[in-house]
Design a protein around this motif. Structure first.
Motif, PDB file in Angstrom:
ATOM      1  N   TRP A   1       0.839  -1.212   0.000  1.00  0.00           N
ATOM      2  CA  TRP A   1       0.000   0.000   0.000  1.00  0.00           C
ATOM      3  C   TRP A   1       0.871   1.258   0.000  1.00  0.00           C
ATOM      4  CZ3 TRP A   1      -0.722   4.105   3.388  1.00  0.00           C
ATOM      5  CH2 TRP A   1      -1.848   4.888   3.157  1.00  0.00           C
ATOM      6  N   VAL A   2       1.934   1.243   0.814  1.00  0.00           N
ATOM      7  CA  VAL A   2       2.857   2.383   0.834  1.00  0.00           C
ATOM      8  C   VAL A   2       3.461   2.598  -0.550  1.00  0.00           C
ATOM      9  CG1 VAL A   2       5.032   3.228   1.787  1.00  0.00           C
ATOM     10  CG2 VAL A   2       3.387   2.107   3.283  1.00  0.00           C
ATOM     11  N   ALA A   3       3.851   1.506  -1.214  1.00  0.00           N
ATOM     12  CA  ALA A   3       4.458   1.616  -2.540  1.00  0.00           C
ATOM     13  C   ALA A   3       3.480   2.221  -3.546  1.00  0.00           C
ATOM     14  CB  ALA A   3       4.931   0.241  -3.007  1.00  0.00           C
ATOM     15  N   VAL A   4       2.228   1.788  -3.500  1.00  0.00           N
ATOM     16  CA  VAL A   4       1.229   2.309  -4.440  1.00  0.00           C
ATOM     17  C   VAL A   4       0.976   3.795  -4.180  1.00  0.00           C
ATOM     18  CG1 VAL A   4      -1.171   2.156  -5.164  1.00  0.00           C
ATOM     19  CG2 VAL A   4       0.161   0.074  -4.844  1.00  0.00           C
ATOM     20  N   MET A   5       0.866   4.187  -2.906  1.00  0.00           N
ATOM     21  CA  MET A   5       0.650   5.599  -2.578  1.00  0.00           C
ATOM     22  C   MET A   5       1.832   6.460  -3.027  1.00  0.00           C
ATOM     23  SD  MET A   5      -2.357   5.931  -1.230  1.00  0.00           S
ATOM     24  CE  MET A   5      -2.823   4.707  -2.463  1.00  0.00           C
ATOM     25  N   LEU A   6       3.034   5.946  -2.857  1.00  0.00           N
ATOM     26  CA  LEU A   6       4.199   6.698  -3.308  1.00  0.00           C
ATOM     27  C   LEU A   6       4.193   6.873  -4.821  1.00  0.00           C
ATOM     28  CD1 LEU A   6       7.026   5.186  -1.057  1.00  0.00           C
ATOM     29  CD2 LEU A   6       6.085   7.486  -0.942  1.00  0.00           C
ATOM     30  N   LYS A   7       3.798   5.845  -5.546  1.00  0.00           N
ATOM     31  CA  LYS A   7       3.737   5.950  -7.011  1.00  0.00           C
ATOM     32  C   LYS A   7       2.720   7.009  -7.436  1.00  0.00           C
ATOM     33  CE  LYS A   7       3.986   2.226  -9.552  1.00  0.00           C
ATOM     34  NZ  LYS A   7       3.804   0.867 -10.113  1.00  0.00           N
ATOM     35  N   GLN A   8       1.607   7.083  -6.710  1.00  0.00           N
ATOM     36  CA  GLN A   8       0.558   8.017  -7.096  1.00  0.00           C
ATOM     37  C   GLN A   8       0.937   9.459  -6.774  1.00  0.00           C
ATOM     38  OE1 GLN A   8      -2.248   7.657  -8.804  1.00  0.00           O
ATOM     39  NE2 GLN A   8      -2.718   9.829  -8.582  1.00  0.00           N
ATOM     40  N   TYR A   9       1.386   9.692  -5.521  1.00  0.00           N
ATOM     41  CA  TYR A   9       1.560  11.064  -5.064  1.00  0.00           C
ATOM     42  C   TYR A   9       2.994  11.582  -5.161  1.00  0.00           C
ATOM     43  CZ  TYR A   9      -3.157  10.488  -3.279  1.00  0.00           C
ATOM     44  OH  TYR A   9      -4.506  10.253  -3.193  1.00  0.00           O
ATOM     45  N   MET A  10       3.987  10.704  -5.052  1.00  0.00           N
ATOM     46  CA  MET A  10       5.366  11.147  -5.138  1.00  0.00           C
ATOM     47  C   MET A  10       5.934  11.038  -6.543  1.00  0.00           C
ATOM     48  SD  MET A  10       6.260  12.328  -2.231  1.00  0.00           S
ATOM     49  CE  MET A  10       8.024  12.447  -2.511  1.00  0.00           C
ATOM     50  N   ALA A  11       5.222  10.422  -7.448  1.00  0.00           N
ATOM     51  CA  ALA A  11       5.699  10.309  -8.830  1.00  0.00           C
ATOM     52  C   ALA A  11       4.720  10.979  -9.785  1.00  0.00           C
ATOM     53  CB  ALA A  11       5.902   8.844  -9.205  1.00  0.00           C
ATOM     54  N   ILE A  12       3.524  10.423  -9.911  1.00  0.00           N
ATOM     55  CA  ILE A  12       2.573  10.938 -10.903  1.00  0.00           C
ATOM     56  C   ILE A  12       2.175  12.369 -10.578  1.00  0.00           C
ATOM     57  CG2 ILE A  12       0.303  10.589 -11.933  1.00  0.00           C
ATOM     58  CD1 ILE A  12       0.635   7.594 -11.367  1.00  0.00           C
ATOM     59  N   GLU A  13       1.687  12.598  -9.344  1.00  0.00           N
ATOM     60  CA  GLU A  13       1.251  13.953  -8.973  1.00  0.00           C
ATOM     61  C   GLU A  13       2.426  14.921  -8.923  1.00  0.00           C
ATOM     62  OE1 GLU A  13      -1.800  14.879  -8.626  1.00  0.00           O
ATOM     63  OE2 GLU A  13      -2.823  12.950  -8.661  1.00  0.00           O
ATOM     64  N   PHE A  14       3.552  14.473  -8.406  1.00  0.00           N
ATOM     65  CA  PHE A  14       4.713  15.360  -8.295  1.00  0.00           C
ATOM     66  C   PHE A  14       5.251  15.729  -9.667  1.00  0.00           C
ATOM     67  CE2 PHE A  14       9.289  16.131  -7.718  1.00  0.00           C
ATOM     68  CZ  PHE A  14       9.240  17.143  -6.771  1.00  0.00           C
ATOM     69  N   ASN A  15       5.314  14.781 -10.578  1.00  0.00           N
ATOM     70  CA  ASN A  15       5.772  15.091 -11.941  1.00  0.00           C
ATOM     71  C   ASN A  15       4.844  16.096 -12.615  1.00  0.00           C
ATOM     72  OD1 ASN A  15       8.053  13.437 -11.886  1.00  0.00           O
ATOM     73  ND2 ASN A  15       6.924  11.648 -12.609  1.00  0.00           N
ATOM     74  N   ASP A  16       3.540  15.963 -12.399  1.00  0.00           N
ATOM     75  CA  ASP A  16       2.605  16.940 -12.956  1.00  0.00           C
ATOM     76  C   ASP A  16       2.815  18.318 -12.328  1.00  0.00           C
ATOM     77  OD1 ASP A  16       1.487  14.985 -14.544  1.00  0.00           O
ATOM     78  OD2 ASP A  16      -0.132  14.530 -13.142  1.00  0.00           O
ATOM     79  N   TRP A  17       3.087  18.338 -11.012  1.00  0.00           N
ATOM     80  CA  TRP A  17       3.283  19.620 -10.320  1.00  0.00           C
ATOM     81  C   TRP A  17       4.538  20.338 -10.804  1.00  0.00           C
ATOM     82  CZ3 TRP A  17       7.170  20.886  -6.643  1.00  0.00           C
ATOM     83  CH2 TRP A  17       6.972  22.113  -5.980  1.00  0.00           C
ATOM     84  N   LEU A  18       5.557  19.589 -11.209  1.00  0.00           N
ATOM     85  CA  LEU A  18       6.809  20.208 -11.648  1.00  0.00           C
ATOM     86  C   LEU A  18       6.642  21.066 -12.902  1.00  0.00           C
ATOM     87  CD1 LEU A  18       9.511  17.433 -11.098  1.00  0.00           C
ATOM     88  CD2 LEU A  18       9.278  19.592  -9.876  1.00  0.00           C
ATOM     89  N   LYS A  19       5.543  20.880 -13.631  1.00  0.00           N
ATOM     90  CA  LYS A  19       5.304  21.736 -14.794  1.00  0.00           C
ATOM     91  C   LYS A  19       5.076  23.183 -14.380  1.00  0.00           C
ATOM     92  CE  LYS A  19       3.260  17.855 -17.323  1.00  0.00           C
ATOM     93  NZ  LYS A  19       2.019  17.305 -17.920  1.00  0.00           N
ATOM     94  N   ASP A  20       4.525  23.396 -13.186  1.00  0.00           N
ATOM     95  CA  ASP A  20       4.334  24.737 -12.626  1.00  0.00           C
ATOM     96  C   ASP A  20       4.592  24.652 -11.124  1.00  0.00           C
ATOM     97  OD1 ASP A  20       3.715  27.388 -12.240  1.00  0.00           O
ATOM     98  OD2 ASP A  20       1.541  27.048 -12.158  1.00  0.00           O
ATOM     99  N   PRO A  21       5.871  24.621 -10.708  1.00  0.00           N
ATOM    100  CA  PRO A  21       6.215  24.308  -9.320  1.00  0.00           C
ATOM    101  C   PRO A  21       6.032  25.474  -8.350  1.00  0.00           C
ATOM    102  CG  PRO A  21       8.202  24.699 -10.563  1.00  0.00           C
ATOM    103  CD  PRO A  21       7.065  24.830 -11.536  1.00  0.00           C
ATOM    104  N   THR A  22       4.819  25.974  -8.243  1.00  0.00           N
ATOM    105  CA  THR A  22       4.495  26.991  -7.248  1.00  0.00           C
ATOM    106  C   THR A  22       3.727  26.329  -6.106  1.00  0.00           C
ATOM    107  OG1 THR A  22       2.469  27.543  -8.449  1.00  0.00           O
ATOM    108  CG2 THR A  22       4.430  28.847  -8.940  1.00  0.00           C
ATOM    109  N   ILE A  23       4.031  26.742  -4.881  1.00  0.00           N
ATOM    110  CA  ILE A  23       3.423  26.152  -3.701  1.00  0.00           C
ATOM    111  C   ILE A  23       2.221  27.004  -3.275  1.00  0.00           C
ATOM    112  CG2 ILE A  23       3.836  25.321  -1.355  1.00  0.00           C
ATOM    113  CD1 ILE A  23       6.814  25.281  -1.992  1.00  0.00           C
ATOM    114  N   PRO A  24       1.033  26.426  -3.174  1.00  0.00           N
ATOM    115  CA  PRO A  24      -0.131  27.206  -2.739  1.00  0.00           C
ATOM    116  C   PRO A  24       0.051  27.751  -1.320  1.00  0.00           C
ATOM    117  CG  PRO A  24      -0.800  25.097  -3.696  1.00  0.00           C
ATOM    118  CD  PRO A  24       0.684  25.048  -3.512  1.00  0.00           C
ATOM    119  N   ILE A  25      -0.689  28.832  -1.024  1.00  0.00           N
ATOM    120  CA  ILE A  25      -0.583  29.473   0.283  1.00  0.00           C
ATOM    121  C   ILE A  25      -0.951  28.490   1.398  1.00  0.00           C
ATOM    122  CG2 ILE A  25      -1.442  31.332   1.748  1.00  0.00           C
ATOM    123  CD1 ILE A  25       0.361  32.262  -0.485  1.00  0.00           C
ATOM    124  N   GLY A  26      -2.007  27.710   1.181  1.00  0.00           N
ATOM    125  CA  GLY A  26      -2.412  26.747   2.206  1.00  0.00           C
ATOM    126  C   GLY A  26      -1.331  25.727   2.502  1.00  0.00           C
TER     127      GLY A  26
END
Length: 502
Positions: free
Chosen positions: A146-171
């Motif tokens: 489960w940890v491995a799957v969560m890491l693939k989703q949020y630390m790879a897929i979501e993070f790679n998408d975020w790197l296109k516009d790497p600004t951190i929201p205020i929240g």
């Protein structure tokens, strides 16, 4: 000691011999190695079955097959698998991939886990202790897949998408600032006012840091630069000197600070040589760093020369690691562009047919190693944290620790030289089993992340009812268990002189 080692080796040899026979027989009886060919409808079905039967000697009784395999092992031949592939080549590739995957993760988990456990023990029943205890139990309870799957989703897929516009929201900045404040407050001892002040400082520093990183889009083109390298080096110099010699004597501190300053200067002076180095050159720089730091510690150390050398070498190596990290980060933008903006990989050990300079190739390996290493670290970290905390709490209540305090020794000496050394004895046993176990691979992690390591070699051999790769796996892991347990026994005598092995 020599008699002990010889006796253990002889006993271990016969144990391994009996174990290999049991494993070979169980593997051979676990299924039909011709099952896939029996379902084959091609005209060559009979020929394929005959070839495999001859290759695996299926017409020979299992005990005789085992004796034949044992004779080949004595001659250094691991044989071939059911498809005719050389098992020695398969084993070398699998072992290399496994060591690349789990060795760094295990070393990091041990180092960080022991440090956190010791701090938690020294701060028993504090906010930091309760937080570490809760986090350790949560991480220890999480299923690895489960940890491995969560890491693939949020630390790879979501993070790679975020790197296109790497600004951190205020929240997110506010949440990270609160987390930083809580960490600062938990690490601070003393009255409530002091802890609240530390929380406010941590909140302000963390909020300012992540705001600057967001505004400058640092994550799109990261780097440290000489100023941060020097700052990290100076902090490391103070920390390592405090652990090695304390701040009472200035010689060790001055030598460590000079090492940090030289390291920061070399990051600029050696720029052309670090443009596209080789690993041999990197190792050469490391050895040169150690030699220079030994000289600095010897020159500045005075009566605390040995402690000064230790602190200076650690500072120099740490500063060199910061220089290495800075060069890696500087190559991140160019590497990300070559892999279509997906630098964090979710499968495999490397990008197929990828070519680049030294830093890009290492970034590619690091991008593939990041997620499986994090999965392994999160689970192992909890174990070492709990073991080291419990061990230190037990040792800190012993008579010799109270005697050391009564003699007026500094608290650093009491903890590092008296308590920590004896507290390592039970942790040594755990480390021996872990290092031996990692040689066998991480089956779940390798399956989730598509890693062709020792775990994959073992499970594939079982699925195909192929004893040759299974036995190659067992020979390596069994030998590793014997060797590392013997090393643990020898370390017991070094850590505690009261222990005698002969």
């Amino acid at each position: 000691m020599v008699v002990f080692i010889a006796r253990r080796l002889i006993i271990s040899f016969f144990v391994l011999l009996a174990a290999t026979f049991i494993i070979y027989v169980l593997t051979a009886l676990s299924g039909d190695p011709l099952d896939d060919l029996r379902q084959d409808n091609s005209p060559q079905k009979a020929t394929k079955m005959a070839d495999r039967s001859e290759r695996m000697q299926l017409d020979v009784p299992i005990p005789l097959r085992y004796l034949g395999w044992l004779g080949n092992i004595v001659r250094g031949n691991l044989g071939v698998n059911r498809d005719g592939q050389d098992v020695s080549v398969m084993l070398s590739k699998a072992l290399s991939a496994t060591l690349q995957l789990v060795l760094a993760a295990t070393v990091l988990a041990i180092t960080v886990g022991i440090v956190i456990g010791i701090i938690s023990a020294l701060r028993q029943y504090s906010g930091f202790d309760y937080t570490v205890t809760f986090a350790a139990f949560v991480c220890f309870s999480l299923p690895l897949f489960w940890v491995a799957v969560m890491l693939k989703q949020y630390m790879a897929i979501e993070f790679n998408d975020w790197l296109k516009d790497p600004t951190i929201p205020i929240g997110a900045i506010v949440a990270l600032a609160l987390l930083g404040g809580l960490i600062f407050g938990a690490l601070t001892a003393g009255a409530r006012t002091r802890r609240l002040t530390a929380f406010a400082v941590g909140f302000a520093v963390s909020g300012a840091l992540f705001t600057i990183l967001s505004l400058t889009r640092w994550f799109a083109d990261p780097g440290l630069g000489p100023v941060l390298i020097l700052a990290f080096g100076l902090v490391a110099a103070v920390g390592f000197t405090t652990l090695s010699a304390g701040l009472r004597y200035r010689g060790p501190l001055y030598s460590a600070l000079v090492a940090a300053l030289i390291g920061a200067l070399c990051s600029q002076v050696l720029g052309p040589m670090l443009a596209d180095p080789t690993w041999l050159e990197i190792i050469g720089f490391l050895l040169l760093t150690i030699a220079v730091c030994v000289g600095l510690g010897y020159a500045f150390g005075g009566l605390q020369r040995r402690q000064a050398i230790n602190a200076t070498v650690l500072t120099g190596v740490f500063t060199g690691a910061m220089v290495f990290l800075d060069r890696m980060l500087q190559a991140f933008s160019a590497y990300s562009a070559t892999v279509r903006g997906r630098p964090i990989s979710t499968i495999g050990a490397r990008t197929p047919n990828y070519n680049g300079d030294f830093w890009q190739l290492n970034l590619d390996s690091a991008g593939h190693l990041l997620l499986p290493s994090m999965a392994l670290i999160l689970i192992s970290l909890a174990t070492y944290t709990r073991y080291s905390r419990a061990s230190m709490l037990e040792v800190m209540n012993q008579d010799y620790v109270r005697t050391a305090r009564a003699k007026g020794l500094p608290e650093r000496t009491v903890v590092v030289k008296h308590a920590f050394r004896n507290g390592l004895i039970p942790i040594t046993t755990l480390m021996a089993f872990d290092f031996a176990g990692v040689i066998g691979g991480a089956v779940v992690t390798e399956n989730v992340f598509g890693w062709q390591g020792m775990g994959h070699l073992f499970t594939k051999g079982l699925e195909e009812v192929d004893p040759a790769p299974v036995m190659a796996f067992f020979i390596v892991t069994g030998t590793a268990i014997v060797i590392f347990n013997m090393i643990a026994d020898i370390l017991y005598a070094y850590l505690d002189p009261r222990i005698r092995l002969s």
